[in-house]
Design a protein around this motif. Structure first.
Motif, PDB file in Angstrom:
ATOM      1  N   GLU A   1      34.621  22.832 -14.904  1.00 12.27           N
ATOM      2  CA  GLU A   1      33.334  23.324 -14.432  1.00 12.27           C
ATOM      3  C   GLU A   1      32.689  22.263 -13.549  1.00 12.27           C
ATOM      4  O   GLU A   1      32.147  22.545 -12.504  1.00 12.27           O
ATOM      5  CB  GLU A   1      32.452  23.625 -15.628  1.00 12.27           C
ATOM      6  N   GLU A   2      32.809  21.021 -13.990  1.00 11.22           N
ATOM      7  CA  GLU A   2      32.201  19.967 -13.201  1.00 11.22           C
ATOM      8  C   GLU A   2      32.925  19.759 -11.890  1.00 11.22           C
ATOM      9  O   GLU A   2      32.351  19.271 -10.939  1.00 11.22           O
ATOM     10  CB  GLU A   2      32.209  18.665 -13.990  1.00 11.22           C
TER      11      GLU A   2
ATOM     12  N   ASN B   1      34.007  22.121 -10.169  1.00 15.77           N
ATOM     13  CA  ASN B   1      33.770  23.339  -9.407  1.00 15.77           C
ATOM     14  C   ASN B   1      34.875  24.371  -9.478  1.00 15.77           C
ATOM     15  O   ASN B   1      34.849  25.334  -8.748  1.00 15.77           O
ATOM     16  CB  ASN B   1      33.557  23.039  -7.921  1.00 15.77           C
TER      17      ASN B   1
ATOM     18  N   ASP C   1      32.954  32.886 -18.576  1.00 13.68           N
ATOM     19  CA  ASP C   1      32.445  34.039 -17.854  1.00 13.68           C
ATOM     20  C   ASP C   1      33.398  34.583 -16.798  1.00 13.68           C
ATOM     21  O   ASP C   1      33.240  35.699 -16.347  1.00 13.68           O
ATOM     22  CB  ASP C   1      31.141  33.668 -17.123  1.00 13.68           C
TER      23      ASP C   1
ATOM     24  N   VAL D   1      27.151  41.340   0.926  1.00 18.76           N
ATOM     25  CA  VAL D   1      26.942  39.928   0.639  1.00 18.76           C
ATOM     26  C   VAL D   1      28.195  39.445  -0.088  1.00 18.76           C
ATOM     27  O   VAL D   1      28.498  39.917  -1.177  1.00 18.76           O
ATOM     28  CB  VAL D   1      25.698  39.717  -0.228  1.00 18.76           C
TER      29      VAL D   1
ATOM     30  N   LEU E   1      30.199  36.078  -1.415  1.00 11.45           N
ATOM     31  CA  LEU E   1      30.057  34.650  -1.645  1.00 11.45           C
ATOM     32  C   LEU E   1      31.036  34.170  -2.693  1.00 11.45           C
ATOM     33  O   LEU E   1      31.321  34.886  -3.645  1.00 11.45           O
ATOM     34  CB  LEU E   1      28.647  34.349  -2.164  1.00 11.45           C
ATOM     35  N   PRO E   2      31.551  32.951  -2.534  1.00 11.26           N
ATOM     36  CA  PRO E   2      32.332  32.369  -3.620  1.00 11.26           C
ATOM     37  C   PRO E   2      31.420  32.131  -4.826  1.00 11.26           C
ATOM     38  O   PRO E   2      30.216  31.954  -4.663  1.00 11.26           O
ATOM     39  CB  PRO E   2      32.821  31.033  -3.057  1.00 11.26           C
ATOM     40  N   LEU E   3      32.001  32.078  -6.029  1.00 10.47           N
ATOM     41  CA  LEU E   3      31.191  31.844  -7.224  1.00 10.47           C
ATOM     42  C   LEU E   3      30.476  30.509  -7.150  1.00 10.47           C
ATOM     43  O   LEU E   3      29.370  30.349  -7.634  1.00 10.47           O
ATOM     44  CB  LEU E   3      32.076  31.835  -8.467  1.00 10.47           C
ATOM     45  N   ALA E   4      31.158  29.529  -6.575  1.00 10.46           N
ATOM     46  CA  ALA E   4      30.567  28.208  -6.396  1.00 10.46           C
ATOM     47  C   ALA E   4      31.240  27.626  -5.170  1.00 10.46           C
ATOM     48  O   ALA E   4      32.237  28.170  -4.708  1.00 10.46           O
ATOM     49  CB  ALA E   4      30.824  27.331  -7.615  1.00 10.46           C
ATOM     50  N   SER E   5      30.724  26.519  -4.647  1.00  8.46           N
ATOM     51  CA  SER E   5      31.348  26.020  -3.422  1.00  8.46           C
ATOM     52  C   SER E   5      32.793  25.621  -3.701  1.00  8.46           C
ATOM     53  O   SER E   5      33.076  24.914  -4.658  1.00  8.46           O
ATOM     54  CB  SER E   5      30.551  24.859  -2.826  1.00  8.46           C
TER      55      SER E   5
ATOM     56  N   GLN F   1      32.148  36.939  -5.261  1.00  8.35           N
ATOM     57  CA  GLN F   1      31.302  38.013  -5.741  1.00  8.35           C
ATOM     58  C   GLN F   1      30.798  38.799  -4.532  1.00  8.35           C
ATOM     59  O   GLN F   1      30.426  38.230  -3.528  1.00  8.35           O
ATOM     60  CB  GLN F   1      30.153  37.497  -6.592  1.00  8.35           C
TER      61      GLN F   1
ATOM     62  N   ASN G   1      28.371  42.005  -3.098  1.00 13.67           N
ATOM     63  CA  ASN G   1      27.218  42.857  -3.361  1.00 13.67           C
ATOM     64  C   ASN G   1      27.090  43.887  -2.242  1.00 13.67           C
ATOM     65  O   ASN G   1      26.887  43.534  -1.084  1.00 13.67           O
ATOM     66  CB  ASN G   1      25.958  41.995  -3.455  1.00 13.67           C
TER      67      ASN G   1
ATOM     68  N   ARG H   1      29.287  44.609  -6.914  1.00 14.08           N
ATOM     69  CA  ARG H   1      28.089  45.369  -7.234  1.00 14.08           C
ATOM     70  C   ARG H   1      28.006  46.568  -6.298  1.00 14.08           C
ATOM     71  O   ARG H   1      27.858  46.424  -5.096  1.00 14.08           O
ATOM     72  CB  ARG H   1      26.863  44.474  -7.037  1.00 14.08           C
TER      73      ARG H   1
END
Lengths: 499, 449
Positions: free
Chosen positions: B262-263, B265, B271, B295, B297-301, B307, B309, B335
């Motif tokens: 997680e740290e 990235n 989840d 929209v 976007l990656p979940l995080a950089s 994800q 939308n 979504r």
């Protein structure tokens, strides 16, 4: 001397040429070269050695959705700020020992070296008026002041020992919302919209709704954008009548005409941009475009009267009036449509006990009535729509109240009330990755100082940013030669309340 | 004496450059009056240069630096010291050569600049002054269980946080962490903490000291190791620090592994699905989706999962599913709330192997469509608010073992069927909504004083 008459233009040209001597040329060369050599050094001070430049800001699309550092649990935030500071000792922080001390003089040891906003001399202790019960399976203490909220206590995550270092409303509100008791810093909502943008291009990313008849003491700076580009400041919607003015086209102007005029204005702005290269011009162009799109989408979203009757019944809303409940319902609608940050301020919680409205027995009861059911409805409504998992609700204020009864000017007060208290107060969060049904932190037996799980305002801010996916230590903006961040040099994520 | 070097050097730099400047200025009439001070300034600067050279020599011999990299700086420094001494002599006994002092000062200033620059490179790194320094991309660490602990995880950490002081050019405490042999050699105090063999490696000891301790590494003020990095390095050292160890050999708890990912990235949080081998999609592949108004976007950089939308596209319909071709593996959340899709869309949705969040609220989907979801085994969140789903559709979800929450507000699911459904899927949270809040009264006390 040549006697030929020179025209004015020729004369000017000649003078100009005389000035451009070899000496001047060399002088200018050396200065120019010096400046040229110096400029990268200057730039080196502001460039992003650690990825902290303002690359997140694209002036043509300032609200373009962006990715956070980590996968965040929360996608949007509804921040409920009770301006004036409710009494945690009446609502959530149960102190039976304090009740026993009711009416006794406060021991000197507690007052030594302390400064209060209004308490002078030796005040009396004031036992809690709330009737507390442990609620739900989590056993969180919630008093009879909040009977509806008590029913959803298992959804909440309490921080019982928050402390701040300001005991006056305006600086304390600024500290809570902008990370500094002085003016000039961007608010939490601005930081978040700057970092994440907005998923709905037709609505503002950061909306502010106020109730209670007045704006918070710190004024509009609590939702200001500080040194961030101005497009990230909160958009304050009106609390009476239409939330946003001038959404309708004027008489005899139809959509096409409006579009044509905005296109023309933007064309002029583009010319200006070509000439001056100021990124704020691009922001302005995009603002015009958003304003036009808002004309179509906002009336629909901003209007709560279209909601079915049972929803109004649930929230206790009365469309058209200024009320906290209306704002809460509107907040849900906005979040549902992808608005990133909705900030609510409700004024009137300053329970000093100098009038009925500020008394713990009557004023506080009435204020609680205004928010209790609406907040409970918000939690349950977001939950049933499957949105509570990704919407973080924060309830809190700028500080707490003293366990002593206020004795303004050393006199007895007409009603029961408490003074400002910075050392310990309660904030709760709900949804958006906050662990449901937890209580973290504990105060001493009269609720004066934290004894366990003490957290600061910065810790709360760091935690909110963490839930949205930010590392609060690397989420910075370069300003005045150094990277700034919301939590400045402080803040630790409160891990025990993360789910 | 060596420690004084970084302090002392600033005197000759400033003074000798000043002397040169005054020499030039002295060419003009208005600058003549300063000429008398030049010999004194040069003298002070010269003394500074000699002291700098001496202290530098001691610093070099302390062994924090590799001789080869310091050599150049040393030679220039010696030249500078000698040069400035010569110049002092030239002022004392001026020869009859025009502008000799000016030329001498000029030459000396060039020496100062070169020596100073070389020295700066030693302390701040070679690329310190380059104008367009390449941005340091945070290294992505592959954390699948078969990763080599040293090469894939630890070496990049050392590279990022340690080698600036313990590397090729600079070796504080004679410790080099650029290669595994050097790591095992340790610094001047050896590899182990304390004298007895088999004790804790010194590195593990230093990492664990409180930040305020002088011996704590990395030192206060520098980028610290994260908790997870410390755990991994310690475990690796304690198992003998072999380059062949794999991540699974460390037998770390799940929490550590997922936490460290997680740290960094990437990787698995509860989840989202774990996708260590999945590559991120190029931005150009996403353009058609974005042009359609989605929209994306990656979940995080840097995260490969996306994800999506589609909520604000009012005319999004079944045929738009084609836009997702080639991106199937990367989509983790989609979504479709309030769009015009029907059961047909569930066909392409069911072909998204890493789909973990699905919003189908307020669409026309029915039980038939939902039945197609039985293969999206990574699904954790399903929003069916405002659809005509009944308990029949819910039954087909029982093969989704990771499913955590299903939202059914305003659907056709009846509360009396829920007991059985819940029994079939005990771990899933079903929310039928329709909450009512009875208005409770609060006793208002009016006792007044």
């Amino acid at each position: 001397m040549n006697n030929k008459r020179l025209s004015l233009a020729e004369e000017a040209h000649l003078l100009d040429a005389q000035l451009a001597t070899r000496r001047l040329f060399l002088k200018q060369c050396s200065m120019g070269l010096g400046a040229l050599a110096f400029s990268p050094l200057i730039n080196a001070c502001t460039s992003d050695a650690n990825g902290s430049s303002n690359t997140l800001f694209d002036p043509t699309k300032p609200l373009l959705p962006k990715t956070p550092h980590l996968p965040g649990k929360a996608k949007s935030v509804i921040y409920l700020h009770m301006a004036g500071a409710p009494s945690q000792l009446e609502l959530f922080d149960y102190k039976p020992e304090l009740k026993k001390l009711d009416g006794q003089l406060c021991p000197e040891s507690l007052l030594k070296g302390k400064k209060f906003a209004f308490i002078r001399g030796v005040p009396k202790m004031l036992g809690t008026i709330g009737e507390f019960k442990q609620r739900g399976q989590s056993g969180a203490w919630v008093s009879h002041y909040m009977p509806h909220l008590a029913g959803v206590a298992d959804e909440l995550s309490f921080l019982k020992a928050v402390h701040t270092d300001q005991f006056n409303h305006a600086p304390a509100q600024l500290l809570m919302q902008t990370g500094s008791a002085r003016l000039g810093r961007p608010s939490l909502g601005s930081w978040v919209t700057y970092g994440l943008g907005s998923e709905n291009a037709n609505l503002p990313g950061f909306v502010v709704l106020t109730s209670g008849g007045q704006n918070p003491d710190a004024g509009k700076s609590v939702w200001g954008s500080g040194f961030l580009p101005s497009v990230y400041q909160g958009v304050h919607c009106r609390s009476h009548g239409e939330p946003v003015l001038y959404l309708d086209n004027p008489a005899n102007v139809d959509g096409n005409m409006r579009k044509a005029s905005i296109d023309a204005i933007n064309q002029a702005n583009k010319e200006t941009y070509k000439e001056f290269n100021d990124p704020e011009t691009l922001s302005r162009i995009s603002q015009y475009e958003m304003a036009f799109r808002m004309q179509i989408s906002a009336p629909d979203v901003m209007n709560i009267s279209d909601e079915p009757a049972y929803i109004h019944e649930m929230y206790g809303t009365e469309p058209g009036k200024e009320s906290f409940a209306n704002n809460v319902l509107l907040a849900r609608k906005l979040v549902e449509k992808g608005v990133r940050f909705v900030q609510l301020f409700d004024w009137g919680w300053d329970v000093h006990g100098n009038s009925t409205d500020t008394s713990l027995e009557i004023g506080l009861v009435n204020k609680c009535k205004q928010i209790d059911k609406a907040i409970t409805a918000l939690i349950l409504d977001l939950k049933q729509r499957g949105l509570l998992e990704e919407t973080l609700i924060v309830w809190g204020s700028e500080f707490g109240r003293t366990p002593m009864q206020e004795n303004r000017n050393g006199l007895e007060m007409p009603f029961k009330g408490r003074d400002h208290h910075a050392d310990a107060f309660t904030i709760w969060m709900c949804g958006g990755g906050a662990k449901a049904g937890t209580t973290y932190g504990e105060t001493d037996e009269i609720g004066f100082y934290p004894v366990d799980g003490k957290v600061s305002v910065y810790d709360v801010q760091a935690t909110i940013l963490h839930l949205l996916g930010f590392n609060h230590e690397t989420f910075t903006y370069p300003f005045q030669g150094r990277p700034f961040r919301l939590t400045d040099v402080e803040g630790t994520v409160i891990k025990p309340i993360l789910s | 004496m060596g420690v004084l070097h970084p302090l002392v050097i600033h005197f000759p730099i400033a003074l000798l450059l000043l002397a040169f400047f005054l020499e030039i200025y002295g060419l003009r009439t208005s600058g003549k009056k300063y000429k008398t001070s030049i010999p004194l300034i040069t003298f002070l600067g010269g003394i500074g240069a000699v002291f700098s050279a001496l202290s530098g020599y001691f610093l070099m011999n302390q062994g924090d630096y590799e001789v080869s990299s310091v050599e150049l700086h040393r030679n220039w420094g010696i030249a500078l010291a000698i040069g400035s001494a010569l110049l002092i002599v030239l002022y004392r006994f001026p020869p009859k050569i025009p502008h000799i002092h000016l030329l001498g000062q000029g030459a000396l200033s060039i020496l100062v600049l070169i020596t100073g620059h070389l020295g700066g490179n030693l302390t701040h790194g070679e690329d310190f002054l380059s104008l367009d320094r390449p941005k340091k991309e945070p290294k992505q660490i592959v954390l699948n269980q078969d990763a080599l602990v040293y090469a894939d995880i630890i070496a990049p950490i050392f590279e990022e946080k340690c080698v600036a002081c313990h590397g090729k050019t600079k070796q504080k405490g004679k410790l080099k962490l650029d290669q595994i042999e050097n790591v095992l050699k340790g610094g001047k105090n050896g590899f182990y903490h304390g004298s007895e063999e088999g004790k804790m490696p010194l590195m593990s000891h230093r990492m664990r000291l409180p930040l305020s301790d002088k011996q704590h590494m990395p030192p206060k003020g520098k980028t610290q190791l994260t908790e997870k990095e410390i755990v991994i390095i310690k475990k690796w050292l304690s198992l003998g620090a072999s380059p062949k160890l794999l991540l699974k050999d460390l037998q770390l708890t799940e929490e550590v592994v997922s936490g460290s990912m997680e740290e960094k990235n990437i990787g698995k949080t509860a989840d989202w699905p774990s996708v260590p081998d999945l590559a991120a999609v190029s931005e150009t592949m996403l353009t058609p989706l974005r042009d359609r108004g989605m929209v994306v976007l990656p979940l995080a950089s840097g995260h490969p999962l996306l994800q999506v939308n589609c909520q604000s596209i009012s005319d999004f319909s079944d045929k738009d599913g084609e836009l997702f071709k080639g991106l199937e593996k990367n989509i983790a959340s989609i979504r479709l709330s309030g769009t015009k899709i029907s059961d047909k869309s569930l066909k392409w949705i069911s072909g998204l192997p890493n789909l973990s969040k699905l919003y189908l609220d307020n669409t026309l989907i029915t039980d038939e469509g939902i039945a197609l979801l039985k293969n999206t085994t990574e699904l954790r969140y399903l929003n069916l608010v405002g659809t005509s789903i009944t308990e029949k559709g819910l039954r087909t979800l029982s093969s989704l073992t990771l499913l955590k929450s299903v939202y059914l507000y305003q659907s056709e699911v009846k509360i009396e069927d829920m007991a059985e459904i819940q029994q079939r899927m005990p771990k899933v949270y079903f929310d039928l909504g329709g909450y009512k809040i009875d208005t409770l009264t609060m006793e208002v006390r009016t006792e007044e004083k």
